[in-house]
Design a protein around this motif. Structure first.
Motif, short mmCIF file in Angstrom:
data_model
loop_
_atom_site.label_atom_id
_atom_site.label_comp_id
_atom_site.label_asym_id
_atom_site.label_seq_id
_atom_site.Cartn_x
_atom_site.Cartn_y
_atom_site.Cartn_z
N ALA A 135 0.85 -1.20 0.00
CA ALA A 135 0.00 0.00 0.00
C ALA A 135 0.88 1.24 0.00
CB ALA A 135 -0.92 0.01 1.21
N VAL A 136 0.54 2.19 -0.85
CA VAL A 136 1.28 3.46 -0.93
C VAL A 136 0.31 4.61 -0.69
CG1 VAL A 136 2.98 2.52 -2.52
CG2 VAL A 136 0.93 3.62 -3.43
N PRO A 137 0.81 5.76 -0.26
CA PRO A 137 -0.07 6.90 0.01
C PRO A 137 -0.83 7.37 -1.23
CG PRO A 137 2.09 7.23 1.01
CD PRO A 137 2.21 6.03 0.12
N TYR A 138 -2.05 7.83 -0.99
CA TYR A 138 -2.77 8.53 -2.06
C TYR A 138 -1.99 9.81 -2.39
CZ TYR A 138 -7.07 5.83 -1.04
OH TYR A 138 -8.01 4.85 -0.87
N PRO A 139 -1.98 10.24 -3.66
CA PRO A 139 -1.35 11.53 -3.98
C PRO A 139 -2.07 12.67 -3.26
CG PRO A 139 -1.73 10.23 -5.97
CD PRO A 139 -2.49 9.55 -4.86
N THR A 140 -1.31 13.55 -2.66
CA THR A 140 -1.88 14.75 -2.05
C THR A 140 -1.77 15.91 -3.04
OG1 THR A 140 0.20 15.55 -1.07
CG2 THR A 140 -1.08 13.93 0.20
N ILE A 141 -2.08 17.10 -2.58
CA ILE A 141 -2.01 18.27 -3.46
C ILE A 141 -0.65 18.95 -3.41
CG2 ILE A 141 -4.48 18.69 -3.33
CD1 ILE A 141 -3.93 20.85 -1.25
N PHE A 142 0.25 18.48 -2.54
CA PHE A 142 1.58 19.09 -2.38
C PHE A 142 2.63 18.25 -3.09
CE2 PHE A 142 5.36 19.66 0.63
CZ PHE A 142 5.78 20.84 0.03
N HIS A 143 3.36 18.89 -4.03
CA HIS A 143 4.40 18.20 -4.79
C HIS A 143 5.67 19.05 -4.74
CE1 HIS A 143 1.42 15.36 -6.29
NE2 HIS A 143 0.63 16.41 -6.47
N PRO A 144 6.48 18.85 -3.72
CA PRO A 144 7.66 19.71 -3.52
C PRO A 144 8.62 19.65 -4.70
CG PRO A 144 7.76 17.74 -2.13
CD PRO A 144 6.38 17.79 -2.70
N ARG A 145 9.16 20.82 -5.04
CA ARG A 145 10.13 20.92 -6.12
C ARG A 145 11.55 20.67 -5.64
NH1 ARG A 145 8.37 26.93 -6.95
NH2 ARG A 145 8.45 26.61 -4.68
N SER A 146 11.76 20.83 -4.32
CA SER A 146 13.10 20.72 -3.76
C SER A 146 12.99 20.48 -2.27
CB SER A 146 13.88 22.01 -4.01
OG SER A 146 13.23 23.10 -3.34
N GLU A 147 14.13 20.21 -1.64
CA GLU A 147 14.16 20.06 -0.18
C GLU A 147 13.72 21.34 0.51
OE1 GLU A 147 16.45 18.56 -2.02
OE2 GLU A 147 16.62 16.50 -1.28
N SER A 148 14.04 22.48 -0.09
CA SER A 148 13.66 23.75 0.54
C SER A 148 12.15 23.91 0.60
CB SER A 148 14.29 24.93 -0.22
OG SER A 148 13.84 24.97 -1.56
N ASP A 149 11.43 23.40 -0.40
CA ASP A 149 9.97 23.42 -0.35
C ASP A 149 9.46 22.64 0.86
OD1 ASP A 149 9.57 25.00 -2.54
OD2 ASP A 149 8.84 23.41 -3.85
N ILE A 150 10.04 21.48 1.09
CA ILE A 150 9.62 20.63 2.21
C ILE A 150 9.89 21.34 3.53
CG2 ILE A 150 10.13 18.50 3.46
CD1 ILE A 150 10.64 17.17 0.79
N ILE A 151 11.08 21.88 3.68
CA ILE A 151 11.44 22.56 4.94
C ILE A 151 10.53 23.74 5.19
CG2 ILE A 151 13.25 23.89 6.09
CD1 ILE A 151 15.28 22.09 4.61
N GLU A 152 10.25 24.51 4.15
CA GLU A 152 9.39 25.69 4.32
C GLU A 152 7.96 25.28 4.68
OE1 GLU A 152 8.13 29.84 2.03
OE2 GLU A 152 9.54 28.44 1.10
N TRP A 153 7.45 24.23 4.02
CA TRP A 153 6.09 23.78 4.34
C TRP A 153 6.03 23.22 5.76
CZ3 TRP A 153 1.31 24.57 3.33
CH2 TRP A 153 0.35 23.71 3.85
N GLN A 154 7.03 22.47 6.16
CA GLN A 154 7.05 21.93 7.52
C GLN A 154 7.02 23.05 8.55
OE1 GLN A 154 10.61 19.50 6.97
NE2 GLN A 154 9.42 17.64 7.35
N GLU A 155 7.78 24.09 8.32
CA GLU A 155 7.80 25.21 9.25
C GLU A 155 6.45 25.94 9.26
OE1 GLU A 155 8.75 27.62 12.20
OE2 GLU A 155 9.89 25.85 11.53
#
Length: 522
Positions: A306-326
């Motif tokens: 089983a894998v996650p359903y696709p969400t609406i967030f598709h990070p372009r880079s690690e910086s996108d992930i860090i910014e969204w997490q914050e």
């Protein structure tokens, strides 16, 4: 070989042609020839090849073929390709593809991919006839329901840009959000697999073989008002096709895998009445040994992941992930919990109805989004707003045991509250923390039916507990989102990377249990 005979050849990047045969081919040429395999096929075997238009290769280029990889076509032919150096696909098939620069990696790009990180093996991607994937995607107006389904093809299958979030999300990260269809995972998976660093163009060197059949789009096309024969037709044609492949025969499909964009139960019809749901794809004999990746697996089937359903967030880079997490971490949350959903009057004592009533009765601490008013459809921001505003989010089972809202909830940094263990704990072990209590709350549904208040249970968790659990949820966000880039992220493993690791690990266990086919049949 006479011209007449050559004209009957079927090409999908024809390989393994002897030097003797090659020298007498008319000037139509053959693409995708590796020097390692060039002379390995007898004239007798060559005569059985099929042809759908063979692209040309110069004699000079022929002499310079590398020992590995795909052959270099002549400059004249190379310049005529839609994307230079497109690999592993016939020119006729390629011309029918909708997103030529997206779905097939250029040869130079493929060669530039790093080789490290493929210790578990390499994967060969079948070039299926378009009827099994691209045609299904292009004929999106035939899907059920048909409304706006063709928008799902935009942006390499990510869907339309989620412009409605402008002003609500940080401007720098807003371009990473799309209205991705939760059943479009097959398209995303295929794109990533075509561009993956561990993809090989030489099937003889592959550890595993990926079958890019868009089974979810096919079953979606035939869900309503279709006979079982119509629903089973394309899956049967697919199994017929794949069983004719040399590499399938080597292992009887034991080293093959497929991604299913819908829940496994849509492909497990038991009966043959037209009123029965779905098709019988996974009950077809050819699928017995194939590893399946799907958004909801059968917990009794060891070959499913089983894998996650696709969400609406598709990070372009690690910086996108860090910014969204914050951003999710720093949100001020005004409600104790949220419930996104609606009651189903057709179901007696419906559990969703019970949760909805509790939420409405506790409106000062619970934020409710009624999906019956289409507030949960793409283009609506109410779901994300509710989850970003709440410490906890209630996650009953959906029409099946799982639901995409679990991942929408966690993406927003909200702590999921489960009532069925099969909604997450027994599904997404590769993507979630090992200990359920580290990131979620479990409440027995029978207790809720017997009067236990959701508010009472959740208020027992202090601020330190909530902060600790939220931090764990936020930490795991990269593991259940799908990156925007077809090459993935530079250092961070997303849901696709983890799923692929799971496939190769499953294959090794598969082989150790003795379920591999006869490798001497080749």
């Amino acid at each position: 070989m006479p011209n007449k005979r050559h004209g009957s050849l079927l090409n999908k990047g024809v390989s393994n042609i002897s030097s003797k045969t090659h020298s007498i081919l008319p000037n139509k040429g053959v693409s995708n020839l590796s020097s390692a395999t060039h002379g390995s096929l007898s004239n007798k075997r060559h005569g059985s090849l099929l042809n759908k238009g063979v692209s040309s290769i110069s004699s000079k280029t022929h002499r310079s073929l590398p020992k590995k990889g795909v052959s270099n076509v002549s400059s004249k032919s190379h310049g005529s390709l839609p994307i230079e150096g497109v690999s592993n696909i016939s020119s006729e098939t390629y011309s029918s593809l909708p997103n030529k620069g997206v779905l097939n990696i250029a040869l130079e790009s493929y060669r530039s991919l790093p080789n490290e990180g493929c210790d578990s093996g390499r994967i060969y991607v079948y070039d299926l006839p378009p009827m099994f994937n691209y045609d299904l995607m292009n004929n999106c107006n035939q899907l059920e329901p048909p409304d706006n389904e063709c928008d799902r093809n935009l942006n390499k299958g990510l869907g339309p840009v989620a412009r409605e979030f402008a002003g609500m999300l940080p401007e720098s990260i807003f371009p990473a959000f799309y209205w991705t269809d939760m059943y479009w995972g097959e398209v995303l998976f295929h794109n990533r697999m075509l561009n993956h660093k561990c993809r090989t163009l030489e099937p003889e060197s592959a550890t595993a073989f990926y079958i890019p059949f868009y089974a979810a789009l096919d079953v979606r096309k035939h869900l309503f008002n279709h006979t079982v024969r119509e629903r089973d037709m394309l899956p049967e044609m697919l199994t017929d096709w794949v069983q004719e492949q040399k590499w399938w025969k080597r292992s009887i499909g034991s080293d093959h895998f497929i991604m299913l964009g819908r829940i496994t139960w849509d492909f497990r019809r038991e009966g043959d009445n037209d009123a029965d749901w779905g098709n019988r794809f996974l009950h077809m004999p050819a699928m017995r040994n194939v590893i399946r990746v799907s958004v909801e697996r059968s917990i009794w089937d060891d070959l499913e992941i089983a894998v996650p359903y696709p969400t609406i967030f598709h990070p372009r880079s690690e910086s996108d992930i860090i910014e969204w997490q914050e951003f999710a971490r720093s949100r001020r949350r005004n409600h104790l919990f949220a419930f996104v959903g609606s009651s189903r009057s057709s179901i007696k004592n419906d559990f969703r109805g019970i949760l909805q009533k509790q939420c409405l009765d506790e409106s000062t601490v619970c934020r409710h989004v009624n999906c019956g008013w289409k507030n949960c459809s793409d283009g609506k921001t109410a779901v994300m707003e509710a989850f970003l505003d709440s410490d906890f989010c209630l996650q009953p089972r959906g029409d099946a045991f799982t639901r995409r809202l679990v991942f929408d909830c966690m993406l927003a940094g909200s702590i999921p509250v489960f009532f069925w263990r099969r909604t997450a704990y027994m599904q997404y072990e590769l993507f979630m923390p090992i200990e359920p209590e580290d990131y979620s709350v479990f409440i027995r549904r029978d207790d809720v039916r017997n009067g236990t208040g959701i508010r009472t249970v959740l208020e027992r968790y202090g601020r330190k507990d909530v902060k600790r659990m939220r931090e764990k949820v936020i930490e795991y966000i990269p593991r259940f989102v799908y990156a925007k880039s077809n090459q993935g992220l530079e250092k961070t493993r997303d849901a696709f990377d983890i799923a692929l690791d799971g496939v190769l690990t499953k294959y090794k266990a598969h082989m150790e249990k003795g379920r591999i086919g006869n490798w001497n049949e080749i």
